[in-house]
Motif scaffolding. Structure first.
Motif, mmCIF file in Angstrom:
data_model
loop_
_atom_site.group_PDB
_atom_site.id
_atom_site.type_symbol
_atom_site.label_atom_id
_atom_site.label_comp_id
_atom_site.label_asym_id
_atom_site.label_seq_id
_atom_site.Cartn_x
_atom_site.Cartn_y
_atom_site.Cartn_z
ATOM 1 N N THR A 42 0.857 -1.183 0.000
ATOM 2 C CA THR A 42 0.000 0.000 0.000
ATOM 3 C C THR A 42 0.895 1.236 0.000
ATOM 4 O O THR A 42 2.095 1.147 0.277
ATOM 5 C CB THR A 42 -0.896 0.033 1.254
ATOM 6 O OG1 THR A 42 -0.065 0.185 2.416
ATOM 7 C CG2 THR A 42 -1.740 -1.226 1.378
ATOM 8 N N GLU A 43 0.311 2.388 -0.259
ATOM 9 C CA GLU A 43 1.083 3.633 -0.254
ATOM 10 C C GLU A 43 1.682 3.883 1.136
ATOM 11 O O GLU A 43 2.816 4.328 1.260
ATOM 12 C CB GLU A 43 0.213 4.817 -0.691
ATOM 13 C CG GLU A 43 -0.312 4.692 -2.116
ATOM 14 C CD GLU A 43 0.774 4.598 -3.161
ATOM 15 O OE1 GLU A 43 1.601 5.529 -3.252
ATOM 16 O OE2 GLU A 43 0.809 3.602 -3.895
ATOM 17 N N GLN A 44 0.927 3.559 2.179
ATOM 18 C CA GLN A 44 1.416 3.734 3.549
ATOM 19 C C GLN A 44 2.605 2.810 3.810
ATOM 20 O O GLN A 44 3.602 3.216 4.413
ATOM 21 C CB GLN A 44 0.296 3.454 4.542
ATOM 22 C CG GLN A 44 0.702 3.689 5.977
ATOM 23 C CD GLN A 44 -0.431 3.456 6.947
ATOM 24 O OE1 GLN A 44 -1.486 2.940 6.582
ATOM 25 N NE2 GLN A 44 -0.223 3.832 8.190
ATOM 26 N N GLN A 45 2.528 1.567 3.356
ATOM 27 C CA GLN A 45 3.636 0.630 3.525
ATOM 28 C C GLN A 45 4.859 1.084 2.748
ATOM 29 O O GLN A 45 5.984 0.957 3.221
ATOM 30 C CB GLN A 45 3.221 -0.775 3.093
ATOM 31 C CG GLN A 45 2.234 -1.432 4.028
ATOM 32 C CD GLN A 45 1.694 -2.725 3.459
ATOM 33 O OE1 GLN A 45 1.417 -2.833 2.254
ATOM 34 N NE2 GLN A 45 1.514 -3.713 4.316
ATOM 35 N N LYS A 46 4.651 1.629 1.551
ATOM 36 C CA LYS A 46 5.767 2.133 0.756
ATOM 37 C C LYS A 46 6.465 3.284 1.463
ATOM 38 O O LYS A 46 7.692 3.352 1.488
ATOM 39 C CB LYS A 46 5.290 2.579 -0.628
ATOM 40 C CG LYS A 46 4.928 1.432 -1.541
ATOM 41 C CD LYS A 46 4.420 1.923 -2.876
ATOM 42 C CE LYS A 46 4.044 0.772 -3.790
ATOM 43 N NZ LYS A 46 3.546 1.237 -5.089
ATOM 44 N N ARG A 47 5.678 4.185 2.079
ATOM 45 C CA ARG A 47 6.277 5.291 2.837
ATOM 46 C C ARG A 47 7.092 4.747 4.010
ATOM 47 O O ARG A 47 8.181 5.252 4.307
ATOM 48 C CB ARG A 47 5.197 6.251 3.336
ATOM 49 C CG ARG A 47 4.698 7.209 2.270
ATOM 50 C CD ARG A 47 3.859 8.333 2.860
ATOM 51 N NE ARG A 47 2.670 7.857 3.552
ATOM 52 C CZ ARG A 47 1.503 7.597 2.968
ATOM 53 N NH1 ARG A 47 1.365 7.767 1.670
ATOM 54 N NH2 ARG A 47 0.481 7.177 3.677
ATOM 55 N N LYS A 48 6.590 3.703 4.665
ATOM 56 C CA LYS A 48 7.304 3.087 5.783
ATOM 57 C C LYS A 48 8.626 2.489 5.298
ATOM 58 O O LYS A 48 9.663 2.644 5.943
ATOM 59 C CB LYS A 48 6.423 2.007 6.435
ATOM 60 C CG LYS A 48 7.087 1.236 7.539
ATOM 61 C CD LYS A 48 7.346 2.084 8.753
ATOM 62 C CE LYS A 48 7.903 1.241 9.888
ATOM 63 N NZ LYS A 48 8.342 2.048 11.011
ATOM 64 N N VAL A 49 8.607 1.809 4.162
ATOM 65 C CA VAL A 49 9.826 1.226 3.597
ATOM 66 C C VAL A 49 10.831 2.331 3.277
ATOM 67 O O VAL A 49 12.021 2.198 3.579
ATOM 68 C CB VAL A 49 9.524 0.372 2.341
ATOM 69 C CG1 VAL A 49 10.805 -0.013 1.611
ATOM 70 C CG2 VAL A 49 8.734 -0.870 2.725
#
Length: 89
Positions: A42-49
């Motif tokens: 998800t976009e949120q997971q990508k930001r976390k990565v």
């Protein structure tokens, strides 16, 4: 209120695609799982990565500045390193 994402978060890949002694890419600092599953995140997971990669890069740069390498860090500090796909046990 949730912010609407207008633009897709691009992959942080730099085309280097070599793995360091800790299993992270030398170019983008992502783990194997983070690289393989990037398009499914998800976009949120990508930001976390992206945030995790920035932390990893800072650690590597700090170790190089000290004249050592990332392997010379204490085991407890290395164990604290976050990974999106590692479970908290």
């Amino acid at each position: 209120m949730e912010q609407i994402e207008i633009f897709e978060i691009p992959s942080p890949c730099r085309g280097i695609c070599e793995v360091n002694n800790r299993g992270y890419c030398k170019g983008c600092f992502r783990s194997r799982e983070e690289r393989f599953h990037w398009h499914a995140l998800t976009e949120q997971q990508k930001r976390k990565v992206i945030d995790l990669c920035a932390q990893r890069q800072k650690r590597v740069m700090a170790a190089k500045k000290r004249g050592g390498d990332i392997q010379s860090q204490s085991t407890s500090q290395a164990a604290e390193q976050d990974d999106l796909f590692k479970s908290d046990t």
